[in-house]
Design a protein around this motif. Structure first.
Motif, mmCIF file in Angstrom:
data_model
loop_
_atom_site.group_PDB
_atom_site.id
_atom_site.type_symbol
_atom_site.label_atom_id
_atom_site.label_comp_id
_atom_site.label_asym_id
_atom_site.label_seq_id
_atom_site.Cartn_x
_atom_site.Cartn_y
_atom_site.Cartn_z
ATOM 1 N N LEU A 150 15.443 4.491 29.309
ATOM 2 C CA LEU A 150 14.797 5.322 28.291
ATOM 3 C C LEU A 150 15.785 5.650 27.171
ATOM 4 O O LEU A 150 16.980 5.827 27.399
ATOM 5 C CB LEU A 150 14.288 6.627 28.910
ATOM 6 N N ASP A 151 15.258 5.747 25.934
ATOM 7 C CA ASP A 151 16.102 6.089 24.789
ATOM 8 C C ASP A 151 15.305 6.936 23.805
ATOM 9 O O ASP A 151 14.208 7.421 24.115
ATOM 10 C CB ASP A 151 16.654 4.821 24.117
ATOM 11 N N ASP A 152 15.842 7.109 22.598
ATOM 12 C CA ASP A 152 15.208 7.967 21.592
ATOM 13 C C ASP A 152 13.796 7.529 21.240
ATOM 14 O O ASP A 152 12.967 8.350 20.825
ATOM 15 C CB ASP A 152 16.059 8.003 20.325
ATOM 16 N N ASN A 153 13.517 6.250 21.382
ATOM 17 C CA ASN A 153 12.178 5.761 21.030
ATOM 18 C C ASN A 153 11.099 6.431 21.872
ATOM 19 O O ASN A 153 9.993 6.675 21.389
ATOM 20 C CB ASN A 153 12.107 4.241 21.202
ATOM 21 N N PHE A 154 11.415 6.725 23.118
ATOM 22 C CA PHE A 154 10.431 7.429 23.951
ATOM 23 C C PHE A 154 10.247 8.860 23.462
ATOM 24 O O PHE A 154 9.110 9.328 23.321
ATOM 25 C CB PHE A 154 10.853 7.437 25.415
ATOM 26 N N LEU A 155 11.347 9.561 23.195
ATOM 27 C CA LEU A 155 11.232 10.936 22.727
ATOM 28 C C LEU A 155 10.410 11.022 21.444
ATOM 29 O O LEU A 155 9.555 11.899 21.293
ATOM 30 C CB LEU A 155 12.619 11.535 22.487
ATOM 31 N N LEU A 156 10.657 10.115 20.531
ATOM 32 C CA LEU A 156 9.973 10.163 19.245
ATOM 33 C C LEU A 156 8.497 9.795 19.350
ATOM 34 O O LEU A 156 7.731 10.026 18.411
ATOM 35 C CB LEU A 156 10.690 9.248 18.246
ATOM 36 N N SER A 157 8.092 9.221 20.497
ATOM 37 C CA SER A 157 6.672 8.908 20.699
ATOM 38 C C SER A 157 5.896 10.129 21.189
ATOM 39 O O SER A 157 4.661 10.109 21.231
ATOM 40 C CB SER A 157 6.516 7.770 21.713
ATOM 41 N N LEU A 158 6.599 11.208 21.549
ATOM 42 C CA LEU A 158 5.941 12.419 22.058
ATOM 43 C C LEU A 158 5.433 13.247 20.888
ATOM 44 O O LEU A 158 6.080 14.185 20.429
ATOM 45 C CB LEU A 158 6.919 13.229 22.918
ATOM 46 N N ASN A 159 4.258 12.911 20.415
ATOM 47 C CA ASN A 159 3.664 13.627 19.285
ATOM 48 C C ASN A 159 3.014 14.928 19.760
ATOM 49 O O ASN A 159 2.914 15.186 20.963
ATOM 50 C CB ASN A 159 2.643 12.731 18.565
ATOM 51 N N PRO A 160 2.586 15.787 18.861
ATOM 52 C CA PRO A 160 2.000 17.083 19.261
ATOM 53 C C PRO A 160 0.811 16.963 20.208
ATOM 54 O O PRO A 160 0.616 17.824 21.068
ATOM 55 C CB PRO A 160 1.579 17.690 17.916
ATOM 56 N N LEU A 161 0.014 15.898 20.078
ATOM 57 C CA LEU A 161 -1.132 15.730 20.964
ATOM 58 C C LEU A 161 -0.673 15.522 22.408
ATOM 59 O O LEU A 161 -1.235 16.110 23.346
ATOM 60 C CB LEU A 161 -1.974 14.540 20.505
ATOM 61 N N ILE A 162 0.365 14.705 22.599
ATOM 62 C CA ILE A 162 0.887 14.438 23.941
ATOM 63 C C ILE A 162 1.576 15.676 24.500
ATOM 64 O O ILE A 162 1.342 16.087 25.635
ATOM 65 C CB ILE A 162 1.864 13.239 23.916
ATOM 66 N N LEU A 163 2.425 16.296 23.697
ATOM 67 C CA LEU A 163 3.130 17.493 24.149
ATOM 68 C C LEU A 163 2.163 18.639 24.444
ATOM 69 O O LEU A 163 2.453 19.505 25.272
ATOM 70 C CB LEU A 163 4.147 17.938 23.100
ATOM 71 N N GLY A 164 1.028 18.638 23.787
ATOM 72 C CA GLY A 164 0.036 19.673 24.033
ATOM 73 C C GLY A 164 -0.648 19.552 25.377
ATOM 74 O O GLY A 164 -1.297 20.500 25.829
ATOM 75 N N ARG A 165 -0.509 18.372 26.033
ATOM 76 C CA ARG A 165 -1.137 18.162 27.341
ATOM 77 C C ARG A 165 -0.171 18.362 28.505
ATOM 78 O O ARG A 165 -0.563 18.798 29.578
ATOM 79 C CB ARG A 165 -1.723 16.745 27.426
ATOM 80 N N LEU A 166 1.095 18.035 28.304
ATOM 81 C CA LEU A 166 2.051 18.033 29.410
ATOM 82 C C LEU A 166 2.409 19.446 29.865
ATOM 83 O O LEU A 166 2.547 20.356 29.052
ATOM 84 C CB LEU A 166 3.321 17.292 28.997
#
Length: 295
Positions: free
Chosen positions: A239-255
């Motif tokens: 895993l690298d920064d590309n995964f972190l940057l894919s965590l948009n507000p919609l995804i973070l709003g579910r986890l």
């Protein structure tokens, strides 16, 4: 009132109710059954929602007294059948099973036979833990995929012998899976993409800690699996920064749980952009480590 705890005579632990070579009747109603079942087990099961752990300190001590005399004997088919009859008669409605590795059984086919009879007795199992069951080939999880179509949770943590070919049949045929723990196995992006294709609407919890999964596959998973609430990926070194940057507000709003401890390639800048500049209202647990810039 709690249900009674029974000691299922699992082969491999000698003692009353686990006779090595005694012939028994093919009928579960035969005279070999007593009014009060006894025996020694190395497995756990849950009847309904109340957990019952099979085995106790006393029966472990009793089993150890017989271990030297039995450890070089092969378990008979009659003993396995006796176990099956016991489960069907006295332990009905089991929804959860924790299967320990059966000691003293050298025959791979006999070990598989025990699993097969367990699954035949409880085809409606919802939660299964095989993290302590050594799997010499793909057949154990093949049995799971063929017989346990109601399965909702599978734990094969620390089974380092497992790879994609072992997990794929389960992912493809157990469509009700909500929780999957494959931490410290050898599953790769192949399994992740199978999860995306088959469990995108059902998966709620996933633990792939220590597995060689990539940022690309995991980014696709968090985007596609819209009901995912718990994601554990500690020590996923690809895993690298590309995964972190894919965590948009919609995804973070579910986890609700996000564990990325001991991932070495996250930068402080990517962590700041992901978690400092976006809202994550339902996240209750977050672990992450970032590398300082050399500049």
């Amino acid at each position: 009132m709690l249900p009674p705890i029974y000691a299922v005579p699992i082969p491999g632990t000698p003692g009353p109710g686990n006779v090595i070579s005694e012939p028994i009747s093919q009928s579960a109603s035969g005279s070999s059954w007593g009014a009060r079942p006894t025996g020694f087990g190395t497995a756990g099961a849950t009847n309904g929602s109340t957990f019952s752990r099979i085995g106790s300190q006393s029966n472990q001590q009793a089993g150890s007294m017989h271990s030297n005399s039995y450890q070089h004997h092969e378990i008979s088919e009659g003993t396995v059948l006796r176990m099956h009859q016991f489960m069907e008669r006295y332990c009905t409605g089991v929804l959860e099973a924790v299967v320990r590795n059966p000691t003293g059984i050298a025959s791979h086919s006999r070990r598989l036979g025990i699993l097969a009879r367990l699954f035949q007795a409880y085809p409606r199992l919802e939660r299964l833990n095989l993290s302590d069951f050594i799997m010499w080939d793909t057949q154990p999880l093949q049995l799971v995929s063929e017989q346990l179509h109601a399965l909702k949770s599978l734990d094969v943590t620390n089974r380092v012998e497992l790879s994609d070919k072992d997990l794929l049949p389960v992912v493809e045929h157990c469509s009700r899976l909500r929780g999957l723990r494959v931490r410290a196995t050898n599953v790769t992006d192949v399994t992740i993409r199978a999860i995306i294709g088959n469990l995108s609407q059902s998966l709620v919890s996933l633990n792939v800690g220590g597995c060689p999964v990539s940022s690309v596959a995991m980014s696709e998973l968090v985007t596609t699996c819209t009901n995912l609430r718990v994601l554990q990926m500690w020590s996923c070194l690809r895993l690298d920064d590309n995964f972190l940057l894919s965590l948009n507000p919609l995804i973070l709003g579910r986890l609700q749980v996000l564990d990325m401890m001991d991932v070495q390639k996250f930068s402080i800048d990517a962590v700041r952009r992901t978690f400092g500049q976006q809202r994550w209202p339902y996240l209750k647990y977050l672990r992450i480590r970032a590398q300082r810039s050399k500049n």
